[in-house]
Design a protein around this motif. Structure first.
Motif, PDB file in Angstrom:
ATOM      1  N   ILE A 321       0.636  -1.273   0.054  1.00 17.17           N
ATOM      2  CA  ILE A 321      -0.005  -0.047   0.227  1.00 17.17           C
ATOM      3  C   ILE A 321       1.119   1.158   0.137  1.00 17.17           C
ATOM      4  O   ILE A 321       1.823   1.372   0.882  1.00 17.17           O
ATOM      5  CB  ILE A 321      -0.761   0.038   1.160  1.00 17.17           C
ATOM      6  N   GLY A 322       0.594   1.918  -1.090  1.00 15.99           N
ATOM      7  CA  GLY A 322       1.539   3.453  -1.082  1.00 15.99           C
ATOM      8  C   GLY A 322       0.550   4.644  -1.183  1.00 15.99           C
ATOM      9  O   GLY A 322      -0.368   4.566  -1.727  1.00 15.99           O
ATOM     10  N   HIS A 362       4.455   4.176   3.043  1.00 18.01           N
ATOM     11  CA  HIS A 362       4.693   3.047   2.168  1.00 18.01           C
ATOM     12  C   HIS A 362       4.655   1.670   3.060  1.00 18.01           C
ATOM     13  O   HIS A 362       5.369   1.817   3.987  1.00 18.01           O
ATOM     14  CB  HIS A 362       5.865   2.886   1.382  1.00 18.01           C
ATOM     15  N   THR A 363       3.832   0.839   2.876  1.00 19.65           N
ATOM     16  CA  THR A 363       3.668  -0.777   3.407  1.00 19.65           C
ATOM     17  C   THR A 363       4.067  -1.766   2.634  1.00 19.65           C
ATOM     18  O   THR A 363       3.244  -1.801   1.618  1.00 19.65           O
ATOM     19  CB  THR A 363       2.327  -0.635   4.435  1.00 19.65           C
ATOM     20  N   TYR A 385       7.304  -4.257   6.258  1.00 20.12           N
ATOM     21  CA  TYR A 385       8.509  -2.965   6.175  1.00 20.12           C
ATOM     22  C   TYR A 385       7.490  -1.927   5.684  1.00 20.12           C
ATOM     23  O   TYR A 385       6.587  -2.120   5.129  1.00 20.12           O
ATOM     24  CB  TYR A 385       9.420  -3.081   4.762  1.00 20.12           C
ATOM     25  N   PHE A 386       7.805  -0.953   6.908  1.00 22.54           N
ATOM     26  CA  PHE A 386       6.832   0.198   7.022  1.00 22.54           C
ATOM     27  C   PHE A 386       7.674   1.818   6.729  1.00 22.54           C
ATOM     28  O   PHE A 386       8.782   1.608   7.375  1.00 22.54           O
ATOM     29  CB  PHE A 386       5.890   0.336   8.092  1.00 22.54           C
ATOM     30  N   LYS A 387       7.426   2.708   5.795  1.00 18.43           N
ATOM     31  CA  LYS A 387       8.271   3.714   5.817  1.00 18.43           C
ATOM     32  C   LYS A 387       7.308   5.065   5.722  1.00 18.43           C
ATOM     33  O   LYS A 387       6.212   4.737   4.904  1.00 18.43           O
ATOM     34  CB  LYS A 387       9.082   3.755   4.593  1.00 18.43           C
ATOM     35  N   GLN A 792      -6.918 -11.016   0.046  1.00 19.25           N
ATOM     36  CA  GLN A 792      -6.136  -9.692   0.646  1.00 19.25           C
ATOM     37  C   GLN A 792      -5.522 -10.088   2.113  1.00 19.25           C
ATOM     38  O   GLN A 792      -6.336 -10.856   2.974  1.00 19.25           O
ATOM     39  CB  GLN A 792      -7.263  -8.598   0.692  1.00 19.25           C
ATOM     40  N   ARG A 793      -4.566  -9.306   2.284  1.00 23.53           N
ATOM     41  CA  ARG A 793      -3.839  -9.733   3.592  1.00 23.53           C
ATOM     42  C   ARG A 793      -3.328  -8.403   4.255  1.00 23.53           C
ATOM     43  O   ARG A 793      -2.905  -7.435   3.419  1.00 23.53           O
ATOM     44  CB  ARG A 793      -2.699 -10.646   3.180  1.00 23.53           C
ATOM     45  N   GLU A 794      -3.240  -8.353   5.557  1.00 24.22           N
ATOM     46  CA  GLU A 794      -2.437  -7.182   6.091  1.00 24.22           C
ATOM     47  C   GLU A 794      -1.177  -7.237   6.458  1.00 24.22           C
ATOM     48  O   GLU A 794      -0.649  -8.427   6.349  1.00 24.22           O
ATOM     49  CB  GLU A 794      -3.361  -6.902   7.432  1.00 24.22           C
ATOM     50  N   SER A 795      -0.477  -6.174   6.824  1.00 24.85           N
ATOM     51  CA  SER A 795       0.850  -6.275   7.127  1.00 24.85           C
ATOM     52  C   SER A 795       1.089  -6.626   8.439  1.00 24.85           C
ATOM     53  O   SER A 795       0.020  -6.465   9.326  1.00 24.85           O
ATOM     54  CB  SER A 795       1.326  -4.926   6.739  1.00 24.85           C
TER      55      SER A 795
END
Length: 805
Positions: A321-322, A362-363, A385-387, A792-795
């Motif tokens: 997801i961005g 960004h995820t 990863y998350f930014k 669909q899947r979550e972080s």
């Protein structure tokens, strides 16, 4: 002898009862394929209330046999990981099922599953399940609209919540969506209601989930996607508030062979208006201020997920997801100063400000799932990863004028900047091991957070930027969390069920503030560990009466924005700032629930929070200058005792109504020396969401939604009551995939309250409005082969992203 005979006679009923209770009946039969051949190696699972109680394997001829105690069961047949037959029965004698022919496609299975689900609302040990197939909103709408019909859930403006909880996370198929506010709503609007199987409301999250936040979970379960399917969903919305805005989106789903794909893109542009009236009553004068602000919507968001089935028991996938957002603002503040004795205006302050804001989010999640057998045993591994970057640049100009509109002195012009850079990476593993006796689960997670904030303040009044070293610094924050958990669930007979979980988390924190003024340099290193238990106990007397109790302990780590020492100036003498040394809070939650039939539920709850944080307006004086500083700290302990009643009405085929009333008494205790007094008292909230079918073809529907919030006293302030009425029309052309939407929100512009407080002997009256009144016109168009949906899947870093809100 006679005495012995009497004793034997008295014992006979007990012996008979023991025999009956211990008696087992046999289940026999044969499973064949479409060619009438027996299917060898088919795994047969006997389920009671979703729990595995027995299993067997067919022989070379496809025959099977097993024994079990009396009861109502489901018998499910698996071959190479696929369900090939399912049947339900009451085992009160030996049963021979005869020759059973396997399903030749998944459609038959789905028809059996839908037929067997007669209850709209199911109460499980740790959650309430809303089966949406029979809901009026289940066709021609979307995931966001379905939440309005879900008992215990409220939707207010751009907020989604669970009644009685301070916040909520939304999941898709057990995986959290790392979005909030308007972005979360836009994401849910991209999910067609026809593809949603049920919605789970979890007020007490099990030990599997992060202990962060005193929040609940909403889990949206999607229907299984058939093979060789694709679909495109186009949506366009025009919204009119004080300013116009537009949102366009397109999603694409694809499922073929072993590959499942989902993409969704939205673009939103426009503006919103915000205004605030703020009055501060000092000893000799009164400040009367009004702020008008124009917020920009400039959003691009891309979501992408890919799932590949390596084998019948293994799959791998990724999700991204961005979000790119430029929420620039322009604001104007007018503050009039009056003398209390004469009520005459002594001066007027005018402030014009603008804020340039560039943010990106960004995820990335990569996962692997390994099924260990066909009974539900599995291992899931996630890497995340998350930014997040938020770059703010604010410039403001404050001028003082006399009552005759003559400028006094020189204007104060300043520029303050902030760059916040957050990086999080984590890994976790989850293991699920259902068995005949109980269901076990355990796992662990490692999470690493780096939060860097650079702030600077420049005085521009002279025309040349002058750096203010007292308001310029760097803040570095590192947080490492290690956690493990174990979960146990078991049925205790036919009517009792329990679930117990323990989660252990250890957190190490290092915070450093570096300033050009070395006297302001600070370092704060600490660590804490905690065990977070969850306990559930459910008693089901019969299908109409269900009782449950549960307990959980939660942690409230500070939101990252609250840790940022950046000062946000409203004008030259009013600003808000974060506190880099906030500590976590801890909350104990207790619930008692009673559910009558499937429509009416009652809940009594109590929560106690220690070391809670809140923001106080602190008045500071420096010579003749008065500064109003909004500062956040761990000021309070707080408890709440309340109750909730939810009623779901669907007695008429043309009318569906979800209603909830929640009332509670809150008690706040200040644990630090503060210049104010706690305000405590009772408050209540009421929500009703109604959908009406207006024609026989069910293509035209109307909705009427209303919410009311009573006057309240909490923390250090009091607030007046407020309410909101929303109206809507929806027209669907189902065979064309077209839906037309017309919605009116906050029709009477009544979603606003007055807030009053006294701090430092300064009285404050505040009223603000976030432009809730709006008209929305939309059209959605879906086409394809009508067989939807990719997985669909979550972080796994949802706990970190929750703290951005």
């Amino acid at each position: 002898m006679i005495s012995l005979i009497k004793r034997i006679i008295h014992l006979l009923p007990i012996l008979c009862l023991t025999t009956v209770l211990g008696q087992e009946f046999s289940i026999t039969g044969k499973i064949i394929d479409e060619n009438k051949q027996g299917i060898e190696g088919t795994e047969i699972v006997l389920l009671s209330e979703g729990n595995i109680v027995n299993s067997a394997i067919t022989d070379i001829e496809g025959k099977f046999s097993m024994k079990n105690k009396p009861g109502v069961y489901s018998l499910r047949f698996y071959f190479v990981g696929t369900v090939i037959y399912q049947t339900d029965f009451n085992l009160d004698k030996d049963i021979h099922l005869g020759t059973l022919e396997s399903f030749d496609n998944s459609t038959q299975l789905r028809e059996v599953e839908v037929t067997s689900k007669k209850r709209v609302i199911e109460n499980q040990v740790d959650r309430t399940v809303f089966n949406v197939e029979n809901s009026i909103r289940s066709t021609g709408t979307d995931g966001f609209e379905l939440l309005k019909a879900t008992p215990g859930v409220f939707v207010s403006g751009n907020q989604i919540g669970i009644v009685g909880k301070s916040s909520v996370n939304v999941m898709i198929d057990d995986k959290i969506v790392n979005l909030s506010g308007n972005e979360l709503i836009n994401y849910l609007r991209g999910i067609s209601s026809e593809n949603i199987k049920n919605i789970e409301v979890i007020t007490t999250p099990p030990a599997k989930y992060d202990a962060q936040g005193n929040s609940g979970l909403i889990n949206i379960k999607l229907k299984k996607a058939p093979e060789d399917s694709w679909a495109i969903n186009l949506r366009n919305y025009y919204m009119q508030t004080s300013y116009p805005s537009y949102l366009g989106g397109v999603s694409f789903t694809f499922n073929k062979n072993k590959l499942s794909l989902f993409t969704d893109y939205i673009r939103q542009t426009g503006h919103d208006k915000y205004w605030e009236n703020l009055s501060n009553g000092f000893e000799t004068e009164n400040w009367e201020g009004r702020t008008n602000r124009k917020d920009t919507r400039d959003i691009n968001r891309l979501a992408f997920s890919l799932d590949y089935k390596i084998s019948e028991k293994a799959s791998i996938g990724t999700k991204y997801i961005g979000l790119l957002d430029n929420p620039d603002t322009k604001d104007r503040n007018n503050t009039t100063v009056r003398d209390n004795a004469s009520n005459a205006v002594t001066s007027i302050f005018l402030t014009n400000g603008s804020n340039k804001n560039d943010s990106s989010n960004h995820t990335l999640n990569v996962y692997y799932i390994q099924q260990l057998d066909t009974l539900g045993k599995k291992i899931a591994v996630d890497f995340d990863y998350f930014k997040y970057i938020d770059d703010q640049n604010r410039t403001f100009n404050t001028s003082e004028f006399s009552p005759e509109n003559v400028q006094i002195g020189q204007s104060f012009i300043a520029n303050n900047t902030s760059l916040q850079d957050i990086l999080n990476y984590s890994g976790k593993i989850d293991v699920e091991l259902p068995s005949k006796w109980a269901t076990y689960g355990f796992g662990g997670k490692l999470s690493f957070v780096e939060n860097k904030s650079n702030i600077a303040f420049f005085n521009l009044s002279s025309g040349t930027p002058v750096l203010d070293i007292n308001q310029t610094n760097d803040f570095d924050y590192a947080e490492n969390t290690q956690s493990v958990y174990a979960n146990f669930k078991k049925s205790l007979g036919k009517k009792w069920q329990t679930q117990i979980g323990l989660r252990y988390e250890n957190t190490i924190v290092e915070g450093t503030t570096t300033s050009l003024d070395v006297t302001q340099n600070q370092t704060n290193n600490f660590s804490y560990d905690q065990i977070f238990p969850t306990i559930y106990l459910t008693y089901t007397h019969n299908e109409n009466h269900n009782f449950s109790v549960n307990y959980s302990k939660r942690i409230g780590r500070p939101i990252f924005w609250h840790l940022n020492p950046f000062k946000v100036y409203i004008n030259s003498f009013t600003f808000a700032e974060g506190n880099p040394f906030l500590q976590p809070s801890f909350t104990d939650n207790y619930e008692i629930n009673y559910n009558l039939k499937e429509n009416l539920s009652f809940k009594i709850y109590y929560s106690n929070t220690i070391d809670g944080s809140t923001q106080l307006p602190i008045v500071q004086t420096n010579g003749d200058e008065t500064i109003l500083r909004y500062f956040r700290d761990n000021y309070v302990d707080r408890s709440q005792f309340g109750g909730t009643i939810s009623y779901y009405f669907d007695k008429f085929s043309w009318w569906e109504s979800s209603n909830t009333i929640n009332g509670y008494n809150n008690v706040t205790t200040f644990i630090k020396d503060v210049p104010t007094e706690a305000r405590n008292g009772f408050q209540y909230h009421f929500f009703t969401y109604n959908s009406f079918t207006l024609n026989k073809s069910k293509s035209l529907k109307a909705e009427v939604n209303f919410e009311f919030h009573s006057a309240r006293r909490e923390f250090y302030y009091s607030a007046t009551q407020y309410n909101k009425l929303d109206l809507g029309l929806r027209y669907s052309i189902k065979d064309k995939g077209l839906n037309f939407i017309l919605l009116a929100s906050d029709v009477f512009r009544s979603y606003q309250a007055d807030f009053t407080s006294v701090v430092n002997n300064v009285s404050q009256l505040n009223n603000n409005y976030y432009d809730e009144r709006k008209i929305l016109v939309g059209v959605t168009y879906k086409f394809g082969n009508k067989k939807l949906t990719a997985n669909q899947r979550e972080s796994g870093n949802e706990e970190v992203q929750e703290r951005l809100k």
